[in-house]
Design a protein around this motif. Structure first.
Motif, PDB file in Angstrom:
ATOM      1  N   GLU A  98       0.833  -1.212   0.000  1.00 24.75           N
ATOM      2  CA  GLU A  98       0.000   0.000   0.000  1.00 24.75           C
ATOM      3  C   GLU A  98       0.864   1.258   0.000  1.00 24.75           C
TER       4      GLU A  98
ATOM      5  N   GLU B  88       2.008   1.749  -3.505  1.00 25.15           N
ATOM      6  CA  GLU B  88       0.898   2.255  -4.332  1.00 25.15           C
ATOM      7  C   GLU B  88       0.727   3.764  -4.160  1.00 25.15           C
TER       8      GLU B  88
ATOM      9  N   ALA C 170      -1.818  -0.858 -10.327  1.00 28.17           N
ATOM     10  CA  ALA C 170      -2.927  -0.077  -9.746  1.00 28.17           C
ATOM     11  C   ALA C 170      -3.699   0.640 -10.843  1.00 28.17           C
TER      12      ALA C 170
ATOM     13  N   LYS D 282      -5.569  -3.391 -10.525  1.00 33.72           N
ATOM     14  CA  LYS D 282      -5.080  -4.606  -9.861  1.00 33.72           C
ATOM     15  C   LYS D 282      -4.165  -4.246  -8.689  1.00 33.72           C
ATOM     16  N   THR D 283      -3.933  -5.230  -7.835  1.00 29.59           N
ATOM     17  CA  THR D 283      -2.987  -5.049  -6.736  1.00 29.59           C
ATOM     18  C   THR D 283      -2.298  -6.391  -6.461  1.00 29.59           C
TER      19      THR D 283
ATOM     20  N   ASP E 277      -7.338  -8.790  -8.925  1.00 29.30           N
ATOM     21  CA  ASP E 277      -8.230  -7.650  -9.133  1.00 29.30           C
ATOM     22  C   ASP E 277      -8.475  -6.982  -7.790  1.00 29.30           C
ATOM     23  N   ARG E 278      -8.605  -5.664  -7.816  1.00 29.43           N
ATOM     24  CA  ARG E 278      -8.826  -4.927  -6.563  1.00 29.43           C
ATOM     25  C   ARG E 278     -10.084  -5.395  -5.832  1.00 29.43           C
TER      26      ARG E 278
ATOM     27  N   ARG F 211      -7.277  -4.502   3.894  1.00 29.89           N
ATOM     28  CA  ARG F 211      -6.127  -3.608   3.825  1.00 29.89           C
ATOM     29  C   ARG F 211      -5.371  -3.610   5.156  1.00 29.89           C
TER      30      ARG F 211
END
Ligand SMILES: NC(=O)c1ccc[n+]([C@@H]2O[C@H](COP(=O)([O-])OP(=O)(O)OC[C@H]3O[C@@H](n4cnc5c(N)ncnc54)[C@H](OP(=O)(O)O)[C@@H]3O)[C@@H](O)[C@H]2O)c1
Length: 319
Positions: free
Chosen positions: A167, A170, A239, A243-244, A268-269, A277
Motif C-alpha cells: 500500500e 501504491e 494499480a 489490480k494489486t 483484481d482490486r 487492507r
C-alpha cells in the motif's frame, strides 16, 4: 481454573488485563508467570494484578511444579525456524497433566501432530485459536461448526507487513518506506525479512495445514516466495489497471498429499483476497459440502489475540 503463564510480553499482559476485567464471570486465577529476562512470579493461591517477580525458576519443569496450575498458557517469543522453546514448554505441561493454550504458531508449524497425540495420551486439552489470525475464529470454527465437512484447501492474505508495504508503494513510497511504516505499527520483525520474504506466511500456512488437513509438514516444505522483487513502478502500473498484489497462502489437497505455497499474487482490486487492507486479514476455506466460506478480521490488535486465548480457556472449562 489455575493458570501458569509462560511468557509475559504484549499478548500475555493483554490476557492478564482481560482476565482481570472478566474476573466476576470467569474466575480464572494466575498462579505463576515465567519469563526469560524478567524472572518468575509464583503463588499457588493466586498472584496479585501487579505481581512481584523474583529470580527466574531454574527450568520450565521447576516453574510448572511450583505454580501448581491446571493449565499452562504458552505465550513466548516465536522461533519460526524450530518452534522452540515453546514445543518443549508444551511437552513439559502435558507431562504434568496440564492443559495448554498457546498463541504461538511455531509449535503448530513444526510439531502439531506429535503435540496433538501427546495431549490425547495425557487426557488434556490443547488449544491455539490466536496462533494464525489473532483470535478470529478458525480452529474453533472447524472444531464446533462443520460436522461432516471436508476441507479441500484454503487461500488467505495473512501477513500484515506485506500489505502495508504494498500500500505504501501504491501511494508512491519506496519498499523501505513501507517497511518503516509497518515497523512503526509494531507489526513487523526488526529486519522485516521474515515477513516480506514470506516466512511468516509459510509458518501460518504450515500451521493451518497441519491442524486442519493433517498435512504433517514444516514451513520449509511450503513453496515460498515473498514480495521482495516488487518495485513501486510495477505496483503503480498494476494499480492503474485496477489490480494489486497480495502475499497469498494457498493449500490444496491432491490425493493423499497437500500442496502448499506462498506467493505474491496479482489480484483484481475487488477480489475478496485483495479487499482487506493494512493489518486486516482474510482466510477462505474451500470445502466439499459448504462450498467456499471464510473468516475476516478487520484491524485486529493484541486485545483480539488475548480474546482468542481467553476463549480457548473458557472452551476448556466447557469441554
Ligand atoms: N502480539 C500479538 O498480537 C500476537 C498475535 C498473535 C500471536 N502472537 C504470538 O504470541 C506469542 C507472544 O507474543 P508477544 O507479542 O507477547 O511477544 P513478546 O512481547 O516478545 O513477549 C514474549 C515473552 O516471552 C518471554 N520468553 C521468551 N523466551 C522465553 C523462555 N525461554 N522462557 C520463558 N519466557 C520466555 C519473554 O520474556 P522477557 O519478558 O523476559 O523477555 C516475554 O515475556 C508469540 O509466539 C507470538 O507469535 C502474538
Amino acid at each position: 481454573m489455575k493458570l501458569a503463564l509462560i511468557g509475559y510480553g504484549n499478548a500475555a499482559r493483554a490476557l492478564a488485563r482481560l482476565l482481570a476485567r472478566k474476573r466476576r464471570d470467569f474466575p480464572f486465577r494466575i498462579t505463576g508467570i515465567h519469563t526469560l529476562r524478567h524472572g518468575t512470579a509464583v503463588d499457588p493461591a493466586g498472584l496479585p494484578d501487579d505481581p512481584p517477580f523474583g529470580p527466574r525458576a531454574p527450568s520450565i519443569e521447576a516453574f510448572l511444579d511450583a505454580a501448581r496450575a491446571n493449565t499452562a498458557v504458552e505465550l513466548t517469543t516465536l522461533d519460526p525456524s524450530t518452534g522452540e522453546p515453546a514445543i518443549s514448554h508444551i511437552r513439559a505441561a502435558f507431562a504434568r497433566g496440564m492443559h495448554v493454550v498457546t498463541a504461538n504458531k511455531g509449535p503448530l508449524a513444526h510439531a502439531y501432530a506429535d503435540l496433538r497425540d501427546a495431549a490425547a495420551a495425557a487426557g488434556v486439552g490443547f488449544r491455539f485459536e490466536s496462533a494464525a489470525m489473532d483470535g478470529a475464529p478458525i480452529f474453533n470454527l472447524w472444531r464446533h461448526t462443520m460436522p461432516g465437512v471436508k476441507l479441500l484447501g484454503f487461500a488467505g492474505a495473512l501477513n500484515s507487513t506485506s500489505k502495508v508495504v504494498i500500500e505504501a508503494m501504491e501511494r508512491g513510497g519506496s519498499f523501505e518506506d513501507g517497511l518503516a511504516a509497518a515497523r512503526a505499527l509494531g507489526i513487523t520483525e526488526a529486519d522485516g525479512a521474515y515477513d516480506v520474504e514470506g516466512w511468516d506466511s509459510a509458518a501460518k500456512t504450515a500451521a493451518l495445514a497441519n491442524v486442519l488437513m493433517d498435512a504433517r509438514v514444516t514451513p520449509a516444505q511450503v513453496s515460498t516466495r515473498g514480495i521482495t522483487r516488487l518495485t513501486p513502478e510495477r505496483v503503480q502500473e498494476m494499480a492503474r489497471q485496477g489490480k494489486t498484489v497480495r502475499l497469498i497462502s494457498r493449500a490444496k489437497r491432491t490425493g493423499a498429499q497437500v500442496a502448499l505455497r506462498v506467493r505474491a499474487e496479482v489480484l483484481d482490486r475487488c477480489d475478496i483476497l485483495a479487499a482487506v487492507r493494512g493489518t486486516s486479514n482474510v482466510l477462505l476455506f474451500h470445502t466439499d459440502l459448504m462450498g467456499t466460506f471464510g473468516t475476516v478480521s478487520i484491524d485486529p490488535g493484541v486485545e483480539q489475540t488475548a480474546y482468542g486465548v481467553f476463549g480457548d480457556l473458557v472452551g476448556l472449562i466447557n469441554a
